[in-house]
Design a protein around this motif. Sequence first.
Motif, PDB file in Angstrom:
ATOM      1  N   GLU A 337       0.852  -1.194   0.000  1.00 55.12           N
ATOM      2  CA  GLU A 337       0.000   0.000   0.000  1.00 55.12           C
ATOM      3  C   GLU A 337       0.891   1.248   0.000  1.00 55.12           C
ATOM      4  N   PRO A 338       0.624   2.236  -0.863  1.00 60.25           N
ATOM      5  CA  PRO A 338       1.506   3.407  -0.959  1.00 60.25           C
ATOM      6  C   PRO A 338       1.613   4.208   0.330  1.00 60.25           C
ATOM      7  N   PHE A 339       0.571   4.207   1.159  1.00 56.09           N
ATOM      8  CA  PHE A 339       0.614   5.032   2.376  1.00 56.09           C
ATOM      9  C   PHE A 339       1.592   4.485   3.409  1.00 56.09           C
ATOM     10  N   PHE A 340       1.950   3.187   3.323  1.00 51.64           N
ATOM     11  CA  PHE A 340       2.883   2.632   4.301  1.00 51.64           C
ATOM     12  C   PHE A 340       4.294   3.187   4.125  1.00 51.64           C
ATOM     13  N   GLN A 341       4.594   3.797   2.977  1.00 49.99           N
ATOM     14  CA  GLN A 341       5.934   4.359   2.765  1.00 49.99           C
ATOM     15  C   GLN A 341       6.229   5.487   3.748  1.00 49.99           C
ATOM     16  N   GLY A 342       5.191   6.197   4.167  1.00 48.70           N
ATOM     17  CA  GLY A 342       5.419   7.313   5.077  1.00 48.70           C
ATOM     18  C   GLY A 342       4.635   7.226   6.368  1.00 48.70           C
ATOM     19  N   HIS A 343       3.865   6.126   6.566  1.00 50.35           N
ATOM     20  CA  HIS A 343       2.986   6.042   7.750  1.00 50.35           C
ATOM     21  C   HIS A 343       3.028   4.623   8.330  1.00 50.35           C
ATOM     22  N   TYR A 344       3.950   4.240   9.082  1.00 50.46           N
ATOM     23  CA  TYR A 344       5.222   4.912   9.299  1.00 50.46           C
ATOM     24  C   TYR A 344       6.287   3.959   8.804  1.00 50.46           C
ATOM     25  N   PRO A 345       7.430   4.390   8.281  1.00 55.51           N
ATOM     26  CA  PRO A 345       8.382   3.479   7.660  1.00 55.51           C
ATOM     27  C   PRO A 345       8.824   2.325   8.551  1.00 55.51           C
ATOM     28  N   ASN A 346       9.030   2.585   9.824  1.00 57.75           N
ATOM     29  CA  ASN A 346       9.520   1.540  10.725  1.00 57.75           C
ATOM     30  C   ASN A 346       8.391   0.833  11.473  1.00 57.75           C
ATOM     31  N   THR A 347       7.226   1.436  11.511  1.00 61.06           N
ATOM     32  CA  THR A 347       6.067   0.833  12.180  1.00 61.06           C
ATOM     33  C   THR A 347       4.855   1.089  11.296  1.00 61.06           C
ATOM     34  N   THR A 393      -2.552  -3.173  10.298  1.00 61.02           N
ATOM     35  CA  THR A 393      -1.177  -3.297   9.834  1.00 61.02           C
ATOM     36  C   THR A 393      -1.092  -4.221   8.620  1.00 61.02           C
ATOM     37  N   PRO A 394       0.045  -4.236   7.912  1.00 58.93           N
ATOM     38  CA  PRO A 394       0.190  -5.110   6.746  1.00 58.93           C
ATOM     39  C   PRO A 394      -0.104  -6.571   7.090  1.00 58.93           C
TER      40      PRO A 394
END
Length: 440
Positions: A337-347, A393-394
Motif C-alpha cells: 500500500e503506498p501510504f505505508f511508505q510514510g505512515h510509518y516506515p519503521n512501524t 497493519t500489513p
Amino acid sequence: MDSHQHTISTPQSMSGRGLFHGVPVNLTFLPAPANHGIVFRRTDLNNAEIPVSVEHVTKRVRRTAIKVGEASVDTIEHCMSAVAAHAIDNLIIELDGPEVPAMDGSSLPFYETLLKAGIAKQDTPRRRLVVKTPVVIREDDAMVAALPSPDPGMQVVYELDYTGVSKVIGRQLKTFDLDDPEADYAKEIAPSRTFSLEAEAMAAQKAGLFPHLTVDTALVIGDDGPLGTNEFRFDDEPVRHKMLDLIGDLYLLGAPIQGRIVAYKSGHPMNHRLVRELIKQHEAARLKDLAHHHSVLDVRRLFRMMPHRYPMLLVDRVVEIVGDQRAVGVKNVTINEPFFQGHYPNTPIMPGVLVVEAMAQLSGVLIGQSLEQVGKLPVLLSLDRVKLRKPVTPGDQLMLIAEAVKIRSRIAHMHCRAYVAEELAAEAQVKFMMVDDEAE
C-alpha cells in the motif's frame, strides 16, 4: 426449538407503576411484522422508538434500561423475560412513561397478558445464536458463561450465594431448560419476585427510590425472612428471580440461544457483557465465513459502480449485499500500500482516516442499490461517533460492514464498522449528501 418467528395475534394492555420511580404507566403489546424485532415505543415522546438491543443499553443501577437519543425505558428485564419465554421475535411495546410497570415484581403478569394476546406463527425462519466456543465473564468472585451444548435450546444454571450476607437466602442453586416442553416457565420462574435486603431497601427509599412501595407490597427480606405480610412463593424464590432476570437480559441478543448458560452471583452489568461477547463471537464467525465466499462484486464490477481508482479504491470486493440495508466488503491490507511508505516506515500502520474512507466507500456501494439513488453520487457530509479501536497493519484483512440507518433522496445515513479477525478496528456514523453524477 420452533424454526419460525412469532408475534402476537391481538393487542393487549396493562397498567401499573414503575418499580424504581413509582410513575404510573400504561403499556400495550402490539403485533409486529417478521424481522421487525422487539421495539419499545414511547407514546409520550412523539412515538420515539427504542429497539431492544444491547447496543442501546444505558447505565442504570440494579436494572436494565435502553436508550436512543433522549428516549429511554427502564426496568425492561421482567417484561423481556416473559417475551423470551413465549419465543416472541417481533413485538411493539407502547408505553406512556419512562419505566415498564412493575406489577407484582415478577414476570407473571406480562407472561399472562401475552398469553391472552395469543402467539402467532410467522412464515419467516427464526434466527438463533449457536454458542460455538465458551464465553466466560468474570468480575471478582462472580461469573457468567455461555457454553456449547448439543441440545437444541437454552439451559440455564444459576447459583446465588448470600452466605455471610443473609442467612435466610444463603446459597441457592436452580437449573431450568427454557425450551424443554416439560419445563413450565409460568409455574417455576415467572411468579418469582424481585427482592431486596432490608438495609438495601431502607437506603434506597432514603435516596428517593421506591416511594410507592411498602414491606407489604414488595419482597423485602429481613433477618428472619420476608417483612410485613409477605411470604416466599418458593423456598428458593431469590435464585429463581435472578434466573428470570438473566433470561430477560439475554434476549437483548435479539435471537434465542442454543447453549448452556452458567451463572454465579451474576447481575445485569455482567449479563450485558456476556451478550456483547456473544454478538462479537457470532459476528466474527459469520464474517470469517463470508470472507471465503465468492464475491458479489469483484474489483472489476466495483470500477463500474464507484468513481474511485488506485490508490484511493479501498474496497477489494463485496461479499454480501442485503437489499439497500446492509453490505459486507473486504479490504486486504498489504505492505505494498503506498501510504505505508510514510505512515510509518519503521512501524507501518494504516491511517485511521483511510479505514474510515474504506467504510464510506462500501456505504456508497450500498447506497447505489437504492432505486432512489440512480444517477446520484454520495458525497461525504459528516462523520459522527468515530472510534478507532485497533491499529490496522500489513497482512490484516479488513472486513467492512455498512448498514443503512436512513436513505432518502438527498441524504443517506449509514452505520459502519470494520473488523480485523474478531476485533472491532473502527466504527462510525457516516452521512452523505446526494448530488447528480456528472458522468451519467
